[in-house]
Enzyme design. Structure first.
Site: not given
Ligand code: BGC
Ligand code: BGC
Length: 581
Positions: A287, A480
């Site tokens: 991830d 998240e």
């Molecule tokens: C998330 C994932 C996601 C990835 C890409 C991560 O922070 O936990 O679920 O697929 O970002 O956006």
């Molecule tokens: C991105 C997300 C990712 C996240 C992780 C963001 O800047 O857009 O896709 O999951 O950072 O911290």
């Protein structure tokens, strides 16, 4: 070992246990044989699109690019997306191996980064529908809209089974019931696979079981699970097995830890359990910046992850540093060439599974017009109708045709609040962020204009009495760990709006737009109707179609609805219908 089949001798090489097989007639095996170390490493790197120098795609043999939440092209239209990805593909094909890239996105409720795409209810709402074939259709439509924009890889479905509703990702889960998660997760994979999109069950494994307070700066997200391996596998493995059986060829590894050991470096779980015991033939992707969460320096971390079984690294930014460290690790024999070949074989097999290896074009020939089409919106509206759960009805619903209505709360007329996180931006936002209809638009279609008064917020003026007050309570969008929230209560504004509606109408219905159950025991007794609409997405008029009685309620709670820590307001699977009143 040689097998005699119809006059041809096929030589099958069995590598180490847990490594995928290759045979000489297989185009993937042929490619891997011909690739240089640099070409192989390029396939193992997943770079975020805002960090990529386009010329590096060919120069560094980059195999995969992603848009994170909000990683949109300057022209955020279906056409803008298609143009951007086509340019990346053209660069990838301008190489000796001519291997198209995977372009990954979080199309977790439709391909909702794209302005104008249909936005479906988030998974918690799909869970409430209980309709597995609907979930498969939703995934097929998502695949269709993705392909029109050039996207070919979906970081979905999420198979987490949360137990703590304070987690900011509860809305991405189908249910608290492991069987429901298995069925719906597999249906999503089937729909994506039929649409020739690479599906990615995530996040392996145990997610949602982390201890509250075990994560910084978040509370639960990416934290530590203090439970036995057996407990975690018994509960979570069946959904991953169902997703693999349905054709999933990539799986995303969680950033959480078990007993303070990061899963991303856990050889036992990633290689022994998933690849060897379960026979998973696809690839494992880490991830976002997950490798950086390990305790060593970048060199040590990348060795730990790859040797544990991670096949592709979501860097996402500094790919030079990562590539150099991988090359160095191979030269030093800290990672074997066999492990690299295994990783690349898995990645190429996944590409092959969606038609990227062979004669088909890198970008499918799907017309841009499918994005957000009225046919697709009709299915989203169906999903909205089926996802609504009726929790209380004291002879107030369905709304009689000639009633005067007082509608209160910003959420009644706000596409952004309806859509929640992972919409246009990572965190989502309020406002007219994409195309669609609001709940108020839907009411206006059903009831004559002059019978509806709308107030985004309560006022102190005396208002004409209405027959029915409809108050919309809406959570602010989040995604998240940002959504990890200690107390799940409606806001002071929500309470004011309810009082205003009680004062100015004969009966009150509360509609809740939320990603998880909120504490509402002090609200329920004082109102006549209560409906939870989850995060319904772009087709808010589906709500009015049920409130008006054109359709019955059929949603059931996918999570028990607690009240405070110990009491239950509504049990799991609760939901009323009109006929029961
Ligand atoms: C998330 C994932 C996601 C990835 C890409 C991560 O922070 O936990 O679920 O697929 O970002 O956006
Ligand atoms: C991105 C997300 C990712 C996240 C992780 C963001 O800047 O857009 O896709 O999951 O950072 O911290």
């Amino acid at each position: 070992m040689a097998i005699w089949v119809g006059g041809i001798i096929i030589v099958v090489f069995f590598g180490h246990r847990g490594w995928v097989r290759a045979n000489d007639n297989d185009p993937v095996a042929q490619m891997v044989k011909q690739m240089s170390i640099e070409e192989k490493i390029g396939q193992m790197i997943l770079v975020e699109k805002n960090s990529i120098q386009t010329k590096d795609i060919a120069r560094k043999h980059i195999g995969a690019i992603l848009s994170g939440g909000g990683g949109n092209p300057a022209d955020n239209s279906p056409k803008g997306w298609r143009r951007m990805i086509a340019e990346f593909q053209a660069n990838a094909l301008n190489t000796a191996q001519q291997i198209p890239i995977l372009y990954g996105v979080d199309a977790v409720h439709g391909t909702a980064n794209v302005r104008g795409a249909v936005v479906f209810p988030h998974n918690i709402g799909l869970g409430a529908t209980g309709d597995v074939s609907l979930v498969e259709r939703v995934a097929m439509i998502t695949a269709e809209e993705m392909k029109a924009t050039g996207q070919n890889w979906n970081f979905a479905p999420m198979l987490s089974i949360p137990t703590d509703l304070r987690w900011g990702r509860v809305f991405e889960s189908y249910s608290e019931d492991p069987e429901q998660v298995s069925r719906m997760g597999a249906a999503t994979v089937r729909g994506l696979v039929k649409g020739r999109i690479l599906a990615t069950p995530k996040h392996f494994i145990g997610e949602g079981l982390e201890t509250w307070g075990s994560s910084r700066p978040y509370k639960l997200d990416q934290g530590d699970i203090a439970l036995s391996k057996k407990h975690i596998l018994d509960r979570d493995l069946p959904a991953f097995r169902a997703a693999i059986d349905a054709g999933a060829m990539s799986i995303m590894v969680s950033r959480s830890s078990i007993g303070n050991k990061k899963i991303i470096a856990n050889h036992d779980l990633l290689t022994t359990v998933l690849k060897e015991e379960m026979g998973f033939q696809g690839f494992l992707v880490s991830d976002w910046a997950g490798v950086d969460l390990l305790s060593g320096d970048i060199y040590e971390n990348v060795i730990a992850a790859v040797n544990a079984g991670v096949d592709m690294i979501m860097v996402p930014g500094d790919y030079d540093k990562l590539t150099n460290n991988l090359v160095y690790a191979i030269q030093n024999k800290d990672i074997t060439v066999e492990r690299i070949d295994d990783a690349v074989t898995r990645i190429l097999r996944a590409k092959q599974s969606i038609g990227l290896i062979g004669p088909s074009p890198a970008i499918a020939d799907v017309p841009l017009q499918v994005v957000g089409s009225s046919e697709h919106r009709a299915v989203a509206r169906e999903a909205v109708r089926k996802s609504l759960v009726l929790l209380k009805n004291d002879a107030v619903l369905p709304i009689p045709p000639r009633s005067t209505l007082l509608v209160v709360g910003r959420g009644a007329d706000d596409i952004g609040l309806q859509c929640g996180g992972w919409t246009i931006d990572w965190q989502g936002s309020s406002g007219a962020i994409t195309d669609g209809t609001t709940m108020l638009n839907g009411l206006q279609k059903k009831f004559l204009d002059h019978v509806i008064q709308y107030y985004p917020e309560a006022t102190s003026r005396e208002e004409p009495q209405a027959d029915i007050g409809i108050v919309v309570i809406a959570e602010q969008p989040y995604a998240e760990g940002v959504g990890d929230t200690e107390t799940l209560v409606p806001s002071a504004t929500d309470y004011r709006n309810i009082e205003f509606a009680k004062h100015n109408s004969k009966k009150v219905i509360v509609i809740v737009l939320t990603g998880r159950p909120l504490q509402m025991s002090d609200i329920v007794p004082g109102v006549q109707g209560l409906v939870v609409a989850w995060l319904p997405g772009s087709e808010g008029d589906g709500i009015a179609e049920v409130l008006s009685g054109d359709y019955n309620f059929q949603g059931r709670l996918p999570f028990s609805w607690p009240d405070g820590a110990n009491d239950l307001l509504f049990p799991f699977h609760f939901g009323l219908e009109y006929s029961q009143n």
